[in-house]
Design a protein around this motif. Sequence first.
Motif, PDB file in Angstrom:
ATOM      1  N   ARG A  23       0.836  -1.213   0.000  1.00 27.26           N
ATOM      2  CA  ARG A  23       0.000   0.000   0.000  1.00 27.26           C
ATOM      3  C   ARG A  23       0.870   1.263   0.000  1.00 27.26           C
ATOM      4  N   HIS A  24       1.974   1.211   0.746  1.00 30.65           N
ATOM      5  CA  HIS A  24       2.904   2.356   0.764  1.00 30.65           C
ATOM      6  C   HIS A  24       3.469   2.601  -0.632  1.00 30.65           C
ATOM      7  N   TYR A  25       3.856   1.538  -1.318  1.00 30.24           N
ATOM      8  CA  TYR A  25       4.387   1.696  -2.679  1.00 30.24           C
ATOM      9  C   TYR A  25       3.320   2.252  -3.614  1.00 30.24           C
ATOM     10  N   GLU A  26       2.064   1.921  -3.364  1.00 31.30           N
ATOM     11  CA  GLU A  26       0.984   2.506  -4.156  1.00 31.30           C
ATOM     12  C   GLU A  26       0.860   3.996  -3.847  1.00 31.30           C
ATOM     13  N   GLU A  27       0.904   4.357  -2.564  1.00 32.35           N
ATOM     14  CA  GLU A  27       0.788   5.765  -2.162  1.00 32.35           C
ATOM     15  C   GLU A  27       1.910   6.617  -2.734  1.00 32.35           C
ATOM     16  N   THR A  28       3.106   6.026  -2.868  1.00 25.74           N
ATOM     17  CA  THR A  28       4.252   6.775  -3.385  1.00 25.74           C
ATOM     18  C   THR A  28       4.323   6.735  -4.911  1.00 25.74           C
ATOM     19  N   GLY A  29       3.390   6.028  -5.546  1.00 23.71           N
ATOM     20  CA  GLY A  29       3.338   5.998  -7.001  1.00 23.71           C
ATOM     21  C   GLY A  29       4.266   4.992  -7.661  1.00 23.71           C
ATOM     22  N   LEU A  30       4.836   4.075  -6.886  1.00 22.32           N
ATOM     23  CA  LEU A  30       5.738   3.088  -7.486  1.00 22.32           C
ATOM     24  C   LEU A  30       4.987   1.972  -8.193  1.00 22.32           C
ATOM     25  N   VAL A  31       3.849   1.606  -7.662  1.00 21.99           N
ATOM     26  CA  VAL A  31       3.034   0.557  -8.282  1.00 21.99           C
ATOM     27  C   VAL A  31       1.572   0.918  -8.064  1.00 21.99           C
ATOM     28  N   THR A  32       0.793   0.664  -9.078  1.00 21.73           N
ATOM     29  CA  THR A  32      -0.635   0.939  -9.005  1.00 21.73           C
ATOM     30  C   THR A  32      -1.378  -0.328  -9.381  1.00 21.73           C
ATOM     31  N   PRO A  33      -2.359  -0.734  -8.589  1.00 22.72           N
ATOM     32  CA  PRO A  33      -3.130  -1.919  -8.971  1.00 22.72           C
ATOM     33  C   PRO A  33      -3.723  -1.731 -10.364  1.00 22.72           C
ATOM     34  N   SER A  34      -3.727  -2.792 -11.130  1.00 25.86           N
ATOM     35  CA  SER A  34      -4.238  -2.700 -12.499  1.00 25.86           C
ATOM     36  C   SER A  34      -5.741  -2.499 -12.553  1.00 25.86           C
ATOM     37  N   ALA A  35      -6.429  -2.917 -11.491  1.00 31.23           N
ATOM     38  CA  ALA A  35      -7.887  -2.811 -11.491  1.00 31.23           C
ATOM     39  C   ALA A  35      -8.380  -2.826 -10.051  1.00 31.23           C
ATOM     40  N   ARG A  36      -9.684  -2.636  -9.929  1.00 31.16           N
ATOM     41  CA  ARG A  36     -10.366  -2.762  -8.634  1.00 31.16           C
ATOM     42  C   ARG A  36     -11.560  -3.685  -8.854  1.00 31.16           C
TER      43      ARG A  36
END
Length: 134
Positions: A23-36
């Motif tokens: 989740r931290h890596y998502e918040e920092t923009g390193l990885v984004t889930p492909s979908a929800r």
Amino acid sequence: MDGRHMQIGEVAARTELSLRTIRHYEETGLVTPSARSQGGFRLYTETDVARLMVIRRMKPLGFTLDQMRDLLEAIDRLDAADPPAGDDRQALLDRVRAYEQDAARKIEELRVQLSRAEDFAATLRTRLTGPGRP
């Protein structure tokens, strides 16, 4: 789910990263889930997992989040459906090469540190098991 997407728990198990770290890596923009999912759960693909593995491998070598972001951006551009050509491609390859060389240097530094740590542990073992000791 159609099998092409994984929830965060499976991704955490596969990458050996905590949910919080992902989740931290998502918040920092390193990885984004492909979908929800319809329920709002993060869904990841094999590409997302590969991206997280790059991050996971860079972290113990001391690369910063900005460096991780820079390398991932270069890789993304090289892997794009319409990758750059000519000088732009060469510049991206040079960036990736610089990270590879930096990683190799850091690995060698870690080998030296490991060797010293092993020597230290051996010295302590000798003290514990030397003459006159059980």
